[in-house]
Design a protein around this motif. Structure first.
Motif, PDB file in Angstrom:
ATOM      1  N   PHE A 133       1.374 -32.096 -53.439  1.00  0.00           N
ATOM      2  CA  PHE A 133       1.607 -31.960 -52.004  1.00  0.00           C
ATOM      3  C   PHE A 133       0.955 -33.128 -51.272  1.00  0.00           C
ATOM      4  CE2 PHE A 133       2.026 -27.602 -53.501  1.00  0.00           C
ATOM      5  CZ  PHE A 133       3.141 -27.155 -52.796  1.00  0.00           C
ATOM      6  N   MET A 134       1.540 -33.519 -50.160  1.00  0.00           N
ATOM      7  CA  MET A 134       0.950 -34.544 -49.315  1.00  0.00           C
ATOM      8  C   MET A 134       0.801 -33.970 -47.908  1.00  0.00           C
ATOM      9  SD  MET A 134       2.100 -38.487 -48.566  1.00  0.00           S
ATOM     10  CE  MET A 134       3.484 -38.077 -47.517  1.00  0.00           C
ATOM     11  N   LEU A 135      -0.400 -34.052 -47.356  1.00  0.00           N
ATOM     12  CA  LEU A 135      -0.700 -33.533 -46.033  1.00  0.00           C
ATOM     13  C   LEU A 135      -0.934 -34.687 -45.072  1.00  0.00           C
ATOM     14  CD1 LEU A 135      -1.691 -31.351 -48.213  1.00  0.00           C
ATOM     15  CD2 LEU A 135      -3.043 -30.407 -46.346  1.00  0.00           C
ATOM     16  N   ALA A 136      -0.251 -34.647 -43.933  1.00  0.00           N
ATOM     17  CA  ALA A 136      -0.505 -35.618 -42.868  1.00  0.00           C
ATOM     18  C   ALA A 136      -1.597 -35.049 -41.980  1.00  0.00           C
ATOM     19  CB  ALA A 136       0.766 -35.869 -42.065  1.00  0.00           C
ATOM     20  N   VAL A 137      -2.763 -35.723 -41.960  1.00  0.00           N
ATOM     21  CA  VAL A 137      -3.956 -35.189 -41.300  1.00  0.00           C
ATOM     22  C   VAL A 137      -4.371 -36.107 -40.160  1.00  0.00           C
ATOM     23  CG1 VAL A 137      -6.332 -34.404 -41.621  1.00  0.00           C
ATOM     24  CG2 VAL A 137      -4.694 -34.229 -43.516  1.00  0.00           C
ATOM     25  N   SER A 138      -4.575 -35.505 -38.980  1.00  0.00           N
ATOM     26  CA  SER A 138      -5.034 -36.254 -37.815  1.00  0.00           C
ATOM     27  C   SER A 138      -6.477 -35.894 -37.510  1.00  0.00           C
ATOM     28  CB  SER A 138      -4.169 -35.928 -36.597  1.00  0.00           C
ATOM     29  OG  SER A 138      -4.744 -36.461 -35.414  1.00  0.00           O
ATOM     30  N   ASN A 139      -7.291 -36.899 -37.256  1.00  0.00           N
ATOM     31  CA  ASN A 139      -8.682 -36.689 -36.881  1.00  0.00           C
ATOM     32  C   ASN A 139      -8.903 -36.868 -35.380  1.00  0.00           C
ATOM     33  OD1 ASN A 139      -8.986 -37.950 -39.925  1.00  0.00           O
ATOM     34  ND2 ASN A 139     -10.407 -36.273 -39.484  1.00  0.00           N
ATOM     35  N   GLY A 140      -7.818 -36.885 -34.621  1.00  0.00           N
ATOM     36  CA  GLY A 140      -7.925 -36.971 -33.178  1.00  0.00           C
ATOM     37  C   GLY A 140      -8.110 -38.371 -32.635  1.00  0.00           C
ATOM     38  N   ASN A 141      -8.077 -39.361 -33.496  1.00  0.00           N
ATOM     39  CA  ASN A 141      -8.263 -40.748 -33.047  1.00  0.00           C
ATOM     40  C   ASN A 141      -6.948 -41.521 -32.977  1.00  0.00           C
ATOM     41  OD1 ASN A 141      -7.666 -40.988 -35.725  1.00  0.00           O
ATOM     42  ND2 ASN A 141      -9.626 -41.907 -36.332  1.00  0.00           N
ATOM     43  N   GLY A 142      -5.853 -40.789 -33.089  1.00  0.00           N
ATOM     44  CA  GLY A 142      -4.542 -41.419 -32.996  1.00  0.00           C
ATOM     45  C   GLY A 142      -3.951 -41.847 -34.318  1.00  0.00           C
ATOM     46  N   SER A 143      -4.745 -41.869 -35.367  1.00  0.00           N
ATOM     47  CA  SER A 143      -4.240 -42.273 -36.678  1.00  0.00           C
ATOM     48  C   SER A 143      -3.979 -41.045 -37.545  1.00  0.00           C
ATOM     49  CB  SER A 143      -5.249 -43.190 -37.373  1.00  0.00           C
ATOM     50  OG  SER A 143      -6.468 -42.506 -37.611  1.00  0.00           O
TER      51      SER A 143
END
Length: 475
Positions: A133-143
């Motif tokens: 599985f591949m998860l797209a994870v955002s840390n709130g910095n726009g990336s």
């Protein structure tokens, strides 16, 4: 490097059920990463921290989590005491997240935006199950970063996706434009949000336990300031589910919640408008008026100062758009659970034991757990989620004997839904139809359970119908 066996299990959501899943994975020695979108664990629980649960501590902690906490000297709260959301966080979830084992695997401020298979969209079949599985994870910095996982347990819940005011499942006309008058969920009427409600007219829409809690808090506020007035709008006219089973409820606080609300409506302290489906909201000066459909045609309610929408939540399906899911067509729950929890048929609070097989999807290694597994259905108890993740983690570990050894006994509500079909037509309906005439039970499933020495399936004899062609109550 990308072989699934070398990767962690991804748990989405660090609420009670997500943390329980992590505790079970740690107990079995499986690598895990927990992703929490909030700045702390249990961010959603903290949002309703002022609300007291109607289930006591003994129903609100998980066995693997307790074992981990106790290994670090944790003292379990008294089992019969009923915590608030804040109590649950401070006395259980926060200490659990702070244990060294858990702290090492939890990432807060990490919002999972999407899940897919590495190099494979929803369409591709060949070799799909071999791809991680591949998860797209955002840390709130726009990336956005991409993390890989061998399996995914989605315990992200539904709290941040409330249903709208509009009865048709979409925003009512004018709902967005009048958003400043509307709150969704359970505002802290007696605490941080008091100024918005004191001395004003508030309209509450909904028939669940959230609505009951808001209404009871508003009544307390009205006792301090008589200028505070309360209107309660329900889409349906049958309020049996929210009024509950009273003393027949195996969770006394849940039964009392409904009984108190019923008494307040009877006394006139809460004005009830039943059978009203909101279609439009419009501004009238500094207030708003609701328009809706009723059995007698279009009607208006108001003007009011505030509206509290407690019409439930729905799962975020965008998260799993590229996965192959099998969902109930109207509840959006795990498909196998749909017939067991459909609020059109059931209200008993009893759900047959279920685990990894019912929670799995055509996407191998992906499981929906917790309240999200129920989709749009209401009345979920944490105890259910804890048994779900115990079974799911055992399955991921390859221990199918433990995964299939499921035990789930829930406290019954003491009230069951009414099917208005005649008995003769109901024989193939819910719970197998009406019970035999010589049995003190209200349906076939209830009769079978009692024959096995159990207390029943959730329909007490006090609620059983006459064994004639009258409305049938069954679970």
């Amino acid at each position: 490097m990308t072989s699934p066996e070398n990767l962690p299990v991804a748990v989405i959501g660090a609420g009670p059920v997500g943390l329980a899943a992590a505790a079970h994975l740690i107990q079995r020695g499986l690598p895990v990463t927990v992703y929490e979108a909030g700045e702390t664990v249990a961010a959603n629980v903290r949002d309703w921290g002022h609300v007291r649960l109607f289930s006591p501590w003994e129903y609100n902690t998980d066995m693997a989590a307790r074992a981990l906490l106790q290994s670090h000297g944790w003292q379990e709260p008294p089992g019969k005491a009923m915590p608030t959301g804040s109590d649950l966080y401070e006395a259980y979830l926060k200490p659990l997240a702070e244990t060294p084992e858990m702290a090492a695997v939890i990432e807060t401020g990490a919002a999972v935006k999407a899940i897919t298979r590495l190099g494979a969209d929803k369409v591709l079949s060949k070799g799909r199950e071999t791809k991680p599985f591949m998860l797209a994870v955002s840390n709130g910095n726009g990336s956005i970063r991409r993390d890989l996982a061998r399996a995914v347990i989605d315990a992200s819940g539904t709290w941040t996706a409330p249903n709208p005011l509009g009865a048709g499942g979409i925003l009512a006309e004018g709902e967005a434009e009048n958003a400043s008058h509307i709150a969704y969920g359970i505002p802290d009427v007696l605490g941080r949000d008091r100024a918005a409600y004191e001395g004003r007219t508030t309209l509450v829409v909904g028939t669940g336990h959230s609505a009951a809690n808001v209404l009871l808090d508003l009544v307390k506020l009205a006792e301090r300031d008589p200028a505070t007035t309360i209107v309660w709008v329900t889409r349906g006219a049958n309020l049996m589910r929210v009024y509950g089973g009273g003393r027949a409820d195996q969770l006394p606080a849940r039964g009392e919640l409904g009984s108190r609300l019923k008494a307040l409506v009877g006394s006139g302290r809460v004005t009830l408008v039943a059978g009203f489906s909101v279609t439009r909201i419009r501004a009238v000066g500094d207030q708003v008026v609701l328009e809706g459909e009723t059995a007698d045609g279009v009607r208006e309610v108001g003007p009011v100062d505030r509206i509290v929408v407690t019409t439930g939540q729905r799962p975020d399906l965008n998260l799993t758009r590229e996965l192959r899911l099998d969902l109930d067509p109207w509840l959006e729950s795990a498909k196998a659970l749909g017939p067991l929890i459909d609020p059109n048929l059931h209200s008993c609070g009893s759900v047959p034991p279920h685990g990894h097989r019912e929670l799995a999807h055509p996407e191998p290694g992906f499981y929906t757990v917790g309240i999200k597994s129920y989709g749009r259905a209401p009345t979920f108890l944490m105890l259910t989620g804890y048994e779900q993740v115990r079974s799911v983690v055992a399955a991921i570990a390859g221990d199918l004997a433990a995964a299939d050894d499921i035990h789930l006994v829930l406290p019954e509500t003491g009230v069951c839904s009414t099917n208005l079909a005649p008995v003769a037509a109901a024989s193939s309906g819910c719970c197998g139809g009406p019970a035999p005439v010589d049995v003190d039970a209200c349906c076939v499933a209830d009769a079978n359970a009692k024959a096995d020495g159990k207390s029943g399936c959730g329909c007490s004899s006090a609620n059983a119908p006459e064994k004639v062609a009258d409305p049938v109550r069954c679970c």
